[in-house]
Design a protein around this motif. Sequence first.
Motif, PDB file in Angstrom:
ATOM      1  N   UNK A  22      31.685 -42.679  10.229  1.00 21.88           N
ATOM      2  CA  UNK A  22      32.037 -42.374  11.612  1.00 21.88           C
ATOM      3  C   UNK A  22      33.496 -41.920  11.624  1.00 21.88           C
ATOM      4  N   UNK A  23      33.767 -40.873  12.410  1.00 22.06           N
ATOM      5  CA  UNK A  23      35.130 -40.342  12.502  1.00 22.06           C
ATOM      6  C   UNK A  23      35.593 -40.433  13.953  1.00 22.06           C
ATOM      7  N   UNK A  24      36.767 -41.004  14.135  1.00 18.00           N
ATOM      8  CA  UNK A  24      37.271 -41.253  15.483  1.00 18.00           C
ATOM      9  C   UNK A  24      38.689 -40.714  15.618  1.00 18.00           C
ATOM     10  N   UNK A  49      31.122 -35.566  16.779  1.00 21.18           N
ATOM     11  CA  UNK A  49      29.977 -34.999  17.476  1.00 21.18           C
ATOM     12  C   UNK A  49      28.652 -35.606  17.010  1.00 21.18           C
ATOM     13  N   UNK A  50      28.502 -35.806  15.708  1.00 23.45           N
ATOM     14  CA  UNK A  50      27.222 -36.296  15.202  1.00 23.45           C
ATOM     15  C   UNK A  50      26.960 -37.728  15.653  1.00 23.45           C
ATOM     16  N   UNK A  51      27.967 -38.594  15.521  1.00 23.34           N
ATOM     17  CA  UNK A  51      27.780 -39.980  15.951  1.00 23.34           C
ATOM     18  C   UNK A  51      27.542 -40.040  17.454  1.00 23.34           C
ATOM     19  N   UNK A  52      28.262 -39.215  18.205  1.00 19.66           N
ATOM     20  CA  UNK A  52      28.067 -39.184  19.660  1.00 19.66           C
ATOM     21  C   UNK A  52      26.627 -38.812  19.992  1.00 19.66           C
ATOM     22  N   UNK A  53      26.100 -37.823  19.293  1.00 18.20           N
ATOM     23  CA  UNK A  53      24.718 -37.399  19.529  1.00 18.20           C
ATOM     24  C   UNK A  53      23.744 -38.537  19.264  1.00 18.20           C
ATOM     25  N   UNK A 118      31.588 -38.456  22.736  1.00 16.29           N
ATOM     26  CA  UNK A 118      31.833 -39.663  23.519  1.00 16.29           C
ATOM     27  C   UNK A 118      33.304 -40.047  23.395  1.00 16.29           C
ATOM     28  N   UNK A 119      33.921 -40.306  24.534  1.00 13.08           N
ATOM     29  CA  UNK A 119      35.316 -40.752  24.568  1.00 13.08           C
ATOM     30  C   UNK A 119      35.365 -42.060  25.354  1.00 13.08           C
ATOM     31  N   UNK A 120      35.854 -43.105  24.725  1.00 10.91           N
ATOM     32  CA  UNK A 120      35.924 -44.399  25.373  1.00 10.91           C
ATOM     33  C   UNK A 120      37.361 -44.909  25.385  1.00 10.91           C
ATOM     34  N   UNK A 121      37.610 -45.852  26.269  1.00  5.48           N
ATOM     35  CA  UNK A 121      38.917 -46.511  26.278  1.00  5.48           C
ATOM     36  C   UNK A 121      38.739 -47.961  26.673  1.00  5.48           C
ATOM     37  N   UNK A 122      39.681 -48.769  26.235  1.00  4.84           N
ATOM     38  CA  UNK A 122      39.716 -50.176  26.622  1.00  4.84           C
ATOM     39  C   UNK A 122      41.152 -50.663  26.553  1.00  4.84           C
ATOM     40  N   UNK A 123      41.408 -51.765  27.236  1.00  3.73           N
ATOM     41  CA  UNK A 123      42.740 -52.366  27.248  1.00  3.73           C
ATOM     42  C   UNK A 123      42.681 -53.711  26.538  1.00  3.73           C
TER      43      UNK A 123
END
Length: 215
Positions: A22-24, A49-53, A118-123
Amino acid sequence: MRWIAPFLICCLPFSATAHPHVFIDTGLEFIVDESGQLTHVRVTWAYDEFYSLLVLEDMNLDQDADGVLTETEEQILSGFDAQWVEGYNGDLVVFADGVPVALSGPMEADATAENGRIVTSHIRAVDGGGVPAAALTAKAYDETFYTAYEVTRPVKVSGPESCKIDRIDPDIDAELAQMRAFLLTLDANYDLEENDIPLVGESFATEIIVTCPST
């Protein structure tokens, strides 16, 4: 950095080893209060892209395949990567003046999609309420290198405008040369179950340095 995976595979004398799956692309926001204390860190992850799919298909989202999520789909997706097992450090280490900073688990998790990714965020809150932000360092990495993190999204400080951000990027060529030298010492009979796979993730991690004036 995504060409590291085929490099590792082609140079190994055996077929199974730790290499990125996985690449982030990563972004960081250091939240500093008026007294100069680091109180929170906001983390952004943009998945390849692949992991998001795979995730979107598994969750039956983006059925029209336009790479854009509805508000309802974003709500369903939010937090999918925030269900952490006990002891997981969130693939992030932060130090204040050389001392490890204890961070909470993920809070205020959200998610969206950008061009099919997919773009996520957390605190994450600093345990104890805060630590001095005069000299901070941070690295985002998975020590097993199953996930490869690259700090390509914005890194910023929310708080004193005089805080300064620097970065030290890894010497990829040197690290790969060192890894290759080690791999060539192994043979086809190397038992991965009895021998630990080298934890190389930190070797490829960018170090972020934040300095804020003392108040």
